[in-house]
Structures are given as structure tokens and as C-alpha cells.
Scaffold this motif. Sequence first.
Motif, short mmCIF file in Angstrom:
data_model
loop_
_atom_site.label_atom_id
_atom_site.label_comp_id
_atom_site.label_asym_id
_atom_site.label_seq_id
_atom_site.Cartn_x
_atom_site.Cartn_y
_atom_site.Cartn_z
N TYR A 102 0.58 -1.30 0.04
CA TYR A 102 -0.04 -0.23 0.04
C TYR A 102 0.83 1.30 0.04
O TYR A 102 1.77 1.47 0.85
N SER A 103 0.68 2.21 -0.81
CA SER A 103 1.37 3.30 -0.92
C SER A 103 0.04 4.65 -0.89
O SER A 103 -0.36 4.82 -2.08
N GLY A 104 -0.27 4.89 0.27
CA GLY A 104 -1.41 5.90 0.32
C GLY A 104 -2.70 5.26 -0.16
O GLY A 104 -2.95 4.11 0.32
N SER A 105 -3.41 5.55 -1.13
CA SER A 105 -4.63 4.79 -1.41
C SER A 105 -4.29 3.61 -2.47
O SER A 105 -5.26 3.36 -3.07
N PHE A 106 -3.10 3.83 -3.04
CA PHE A 106 -2.78 2.91 -4.01
C PHE A 106 -1.91 1.70 -3.68
O PHE A 106 -1.65 1.54 -2.51
N ARG A 107 -2.09 0.86 -4.33
CA ARG A 107 -1.37 -0.59 -4.35
C ARG A 107 -0.29 -0.52 -5.47
O ARG A 107 -0.69 -0.21 -6.62
N VAL A 108 0.73 -0.79 -4.87
CA VAL A 108 1.93 -0.89 -5.90
C VAL A 108 2.88 -2.35 -5.94
O VAL A 108 2.88 -2.75 -4.98
N THR A 109 3.07 -2.65 -7.04
CA THR A 109 3.86 -4.08 -7.04
C THR A 109 5.29 -3.84 -7.43
O THR A 109 5.48 -3.14 -8.20
N ASP A 110 6.15 -4.41 -6.76
CA ASP A 110 7.65 -4.18 -7.05
C ASP A 110 8.39 -5.33 -6.61
O ASP A 110 7.95 -6.06 -5.82
N ASP A 111 9.53 -5.46 -7.06
CA ASP A 111 10.62 -6.36 -6.72
C ASP A 111 11.35 -5.95 -5.44
O ASP A 111 11.80 -4.81 -5.43
N TYR A 112 11.63 -6.59 -4.47
CA TYR A 112 12.64 -6.46 -3.46
C TYR A 112 13.49 -7.61 -3.22
O TYR A 112 13.37 -8.72 -3.33
N TRP A 113 14.69 -7.25 -2.57
CA TRP A 113 15.97 -8.12 -2.47
C TRP A 113 16.11 -7.82 -0.87
O TRP A 113 16.41 -6.76 -0.46
N GLY A 114 16.52 -9.17 -0.38
CA GLY A 114 17.22 -9.14 1.14
C GLY A 114 18.39 -8.57 0.92
O GLY A 114 19.22 -8.63 -0.01
N GLN A 115 19.22 -8.78 2.28
CA GLN A 115 20.61 -8.24 2.27
C GLN A 115 21.56 -9.46 2.11
O GLN A 115 22.62 -8.98 1.90
N GLY A 116 21.08 -10.47 2.22
CA GLY A 116 21.92 -11.66 1.98
C GLY A 116 22.38 -12.19 3.20
O GLY A 116 22.61 -11.61 4.26
N THR A 117 22.50 -13.55 3.38
CA THR A 117 23.04 -14.32 4.47
C THR A 117 24.10 -15.42 3.94
O THR A 117 24.02 -16.01 2.92
N GLN A 118 25.10 -15.49 4.67
CA GLN A 118 26.44 -16.27 4.28
C GLN A 118 25.94 -17.63 4.65
O GLN A 118 25.57 -17.90 5.81
N VAL A 119 26.16 -18.49 3.66
CA VAL A 119 26.20 -20.14 3.93
C VAL A 119 27.56 -20.69 3.44
O VAL A 119 27.92 -20.55 2.42
N THR A 120 28.18 -21.52 4.47
CA THR A 120 29.58 -21.88 4.15
C THR A 120 29.33 -23.50 4.56
O THR A 120 28.98 -23.70 5.61
N VAL A 121 29.67 -24.35 3.49
CA VAL A 121 29.54 -25.62 3.84
C VAL A 121 30.99 -26.17 3.73
O VAL A 121 31.94 -26.10 2.66
N SER A 122 31.51 -26.71 4.92
CA SER A 122 32.87 -27.49 4.87
C SER A 122 33.07 -28.91 4.39
O SER A 122 32.09 -29.58 4.83
N SER A 123 34.02 -29.05 3.99
CA SER A 123 34.32 -30.68 3.52
C SER A 123 34.80 -31.37 4.49
O SER A 123 35.22 -30.89 5.40
#
Length: 123
Positions: A102-123
Motif C-alpha cells: 500500500y502506498s497511500g490509497s494505491f497498491r504498488v507491485t515491485d521486486d525487493y531483495w534481502g541483504q543476503g546471508t552467508q552459507v558456508t559448507v565445509s568438506s
Amino acid sequence: QVQLVESGGGLVQAGGSLRLSCVASGSISRLNAMGWYRQAPGKQRELVAAITNGGSINYADSVKGRFTISGDNAKNTVYLQMNSLKPEDTGVYYCKEKITYYSGSFRVTDDYWGQGTQVTVSS
């Protein structure tokens, strides 16, 4: 406006599991599509898994049978359950969502990204 916050990353041994979460906050009307992407060092960002509001799900071939994406619209949250992790799963994981807000009386559709989270898999 809308904000995405990811959590759940960390260091795990090969064969282990992690569960990532991505919470959307703001004046949200609807989550239309949600996805998880990852970016390994020196590589392009790639789609790992995606889910639509209608329940359609897609996985990258490299994670099929090991990862599960799910969403909880009541909590504005998307999850990525990662099992049988491999060293090649290492990278920064990002959530991306197509959100109607919601933006005021309107509805807006948009794409959003998160900030990222590190995944590390050790062998």
C-alpha cells in the motif's frame, strides 16, 4: 515501503542442514512470488528455488531433492530448508520477492531483495 530481512545462514559441515528465513515487513498487501538466489565467489547470482502465491514451485537442478522452499503468507515469510549440504552450496543466499504494498490509497507491485546471508559448507 517494504524491507526483507534474511536469517539462518552459518557454517555447517557437508551433509548437514540449515534453514533460511526471509521476513518481509511494511504495508504489505500480498506476496506474489518468492525466491531464493545464491552467489558464490567469482560467480553470477543464480536462482536456487522459487514459489508463487499460487503454489507453483521450481528448483535448480543442483538442489532438487535436497532443498525445500515454503511460504507462510500470514507471517510474510519464506523459508528454504537445505539438507544434505555440499561444499558447492557455499555462497551468499538472497531472497527476492515480488510484493504488492500500500502506498497511500494505491497498491504498488515491485521486486525487493534481502541483504543476503552467508552459507558456508565445509568438506
